[in-house]
Design an enzyme around this catalytic site. Structure first.
Site, PDB file in Angstrom:
ATOM      1  N   SER A  83      51.692  15.977  -0.360  1.00 27.97           N
ATOM      2  CA  SER A  83      53.060  15.487  -0.519  1.00 27.97           C
ATOM      3  C   SER A  83      53.209  13.972  -0.555  1.00 27.97           C
ATOM      4  O   SER A  83      54.322  13.477  -0.771  1.00 27.97           O
ATOM      5  CB  SER A  83      53.946  16.057   0.589  1.00 27.97           C
ATOM      6  N   ASN A 182      60.198  21.529  -1.474  1.00 31.51           N
ATOM      7  CA  ASN A 182      59.429  21.061  -2.623  1.00 31.51           C
ATOM      8  C   ASN A 182      60.185  21.248  -3.932  1.00 31.51           C
ATOM      9  O   ASN A 182      59.902  20.581  -4.924  1.00 31.51           O
ATOM     10  CB  ASN A 182      58.094  21.796  -2.666  1.00 31.51           C
TER      11      ASN A 182
END
Length: 388
Positions: A83, A182
Site C-alpha cells: 500500500s 482499497n
C-alpha cells in the site's frame, strides 16, 4: 483494514511503544530492532534503510533471504511495497489537481460517469478527496477476493475488482466516517487513466519514479509475477502460526493502483523524503495532502490519514509521515520527518508468522527516529545483523 484472507494491502494494526531512551547509536537501535523481528516475530528476513538530514543512507539486514538455501539477505533488496503504492497514486492525482485537470472536491461522477453505483453508493455524492482520504464509505474489494491461493496466479482486471466491491452496500454516507478501502484507490487509478488517456503504470513511472530517480522501483507489467532485481523471498503462512509458503512469485494486478509497486527500503526513503520536501507537488497540493482526519480505528493510536499519506505522533515529539503496506509475502513500514530524516523497515512474511506476537516493525520507526547520536559500525560478533 483488510482481512488475512483478503491479502492485506493496508497498514496493519500495530501498537507503537514509546521510543527507547537509546544509549547507543541509531544504527545499533536498528540492528537490535531487526534482530527482534527475526528472533521474536519469526520473520525470515528483515531489512531497513535509514537516511539522515545530510542525505546519507545506511542499509541493514537480518535473517536469511531464503529459508531453503539459507542465502544472505541482499543489501537494500527489492520487496513488494504493497500500500505504499497509494502514496504514489495520490501524488499523481494531486499533480493533476495542480495542473487544473482534476478538482479535489468534485464528484468522481464528473470523471467516471455512471460507473460508481450500488446500494447506498452514488458517484455523484463521492468526491475525489473522499476517495484519497478513505472517507467515501465504499466497501473494500479485497475483503471479497476469497482465499489467496485462488487468485495468486490470476489476472483480475480493475473493473472486475470494482464490480466486486459495488456488489456490496455502502459502509456509511460519504464524508461521515473513515474506513480504509482499497476500492478508493482502484477508482483513483481509473481516474488517472480516464483524465490522461494513458496507462497508470506509465504515469506513475514518468511522473514519480523517473522524476526523482528511483532506480529500483517499478510498477510490474500485466502478468509479471517476478521480482526482477536482487530480493529476499516472500512467505505466507497457510494458517495463523502455520508453515510458511514461498509466495515470491504472484500476479499483483489485483492490487493495481492500491498496492502493485515493487521497491527497496532506500528508494521508499527517497520517495517520501522527496514528497515531503516539495519535489513532487506544488505547495498548495502538498498542503492538501497533509490535511488529515483521525484514522486510529484502522491503524494505530494517534494515526491520522491525509491524501495517501499517514501521520503518526513520535514519542519524542513531532510527527512522522509515510504509509506502509502489506501484501502476501512482504510487509513494509515507512516514516519520514519534515527535516529529512527517514527510515523504512521491510520484513519477508505477511501475515505475521507468529500472530500472537505484536509486530515490532512500526514501533521500530519511532525508536529509530527518536534516537539521537551518530551511526556507528556494527559489532563483528553479531552474525545475524549487518550494516552495509
Amino acid at each position: 483494514m483488510v482481512t488475512v484472507t483478503a491479502a492485506a494491502l493496508a497498514v496493519s494494526s500495530t501498537l507503537p511503544t514509546p521510543a527507547a531512551q537509546a544509549r547507543g547509536s541509531s544504527g545499533e537501535v536498528v540492528r537490535q530492532g531487526l534482530h527482534r523481528l527475526v528472533q521474536e516475530d519469526r520473520f525470515p528476513a528483515a531489512l531497513a534503510a535509514t537516511t539522515g538530514r545530510d542525505g546519507r543512507t545506511h542499509n541493514y539486514t537480518a535473517g536469511v533471504a531464503d529459508l531453503t538455501t539459507g542465502a544472505k539477505v541482499p543489501v537494500d533488496g527489492q520487496v513488494r511495497a504493497g500500500s505504499n503504492t497509494k502514496a504514489f497514486t495520490a501524488t499523481v492525482v494531486l499533480q493533476l489537481v495542480g495542473e487544473g485537470k482534476v478538482a479535489l472536491d468534485a464528484p468522481i461522477e464528473r470523471y467516471l460517469p455512471k460507473l460508481v453505483r450500488g446500494e447506498g453508493i452514488d458517484g455523484r455524492r463521492i468526491t475525489v478527496r473522499q476517495l484519497l482520504q478513505h472517507t467515501s464509505g465504499l466497501p473494500n474489494y479485497t475483503e471479497f477476493l476469497g482465499d489467496f491461493s485462488t487468485y495468486r496466479h490470476t489476472y483480475v482486471a480493475p473493473r472486475t475488482l470494482l464490480d466486486l466491491a459495488l456488489a456490496h452496500k455502502a459502509l456509511f454516507a460519504p464524508g461521515t466516517r473513515w474506513s480504509y478501502s482499497n476500492t478508493n484507490y482502484l477508482l483513483a487509478g481509473l481516474l488517472i487513466e480516464k483524465v490522461i488517456g494513458r496507462p497508470l503504470a506509465e504515469q506513475i513511472t514518468q511522473r514519480v519514479i523517473d522524476r526523482i530517480g528511483l532506480r529500483h522501483t517499478a510498477f510490474p507489467g500485466v502478468g509479471d509475477e517476478r521480482i526482477r532485481e536482487a530480493h529476499p523471498e516472500g512467505y505466507y503462512p497457510s494458517k495463523p502460526g502455520g508453515p510458511l509458503t514461498d509466495v515470491t512469485e504472484l500476479d499483483p494486478d489485483w492490487a493495481w493502483s492500491a498496492g502493485q509497486l515493487v521497491s527497496t527500503p532506500s528508494d521508499l526513503n527517497r520517495f517520501f523524503t522527496a514528497l515531503l520536501g516539495g519535489r513532487l507537488l506544488r505547495p498548495a497540493q502538498l498542503a492538501e495532502m497533509r490535511r488529515t482526519v483521525p484514522a486510529e480505528s484502522g491503524l494505530w493510536p494517534g494515526a491520522r490519514y491525509g491524501l495517501g499519506l499517514v501521520s503518526t505522533p513520535l514519542s519524542c515529539g513531532g510527527l512522522m509521515w509515510g504509509h506502509g503496506g502489506d501484501i502476501p509475502g512482504y510487509r513494509t513500514r515507512t516514516g519520514v520527518t519534515t527535516d529529512g530524516r527517514a527510515v523504512t523497515v521491510a520484513v519477508t512474511a505477511d501475515p505475521t508468522p507468529t500472530p500472537k506476537t505484536p509486530d515490532h516493525a512500526q514501533p521500530l520507526l519511532d525508536t529509530t527516529l527518536c534516537t539521537r547520536g551518530p551511526d556507528s559500525p556494527p559489532s563483528p560478533a553479531r552474525s545475524l545483523m549487518n550494516r552495509h
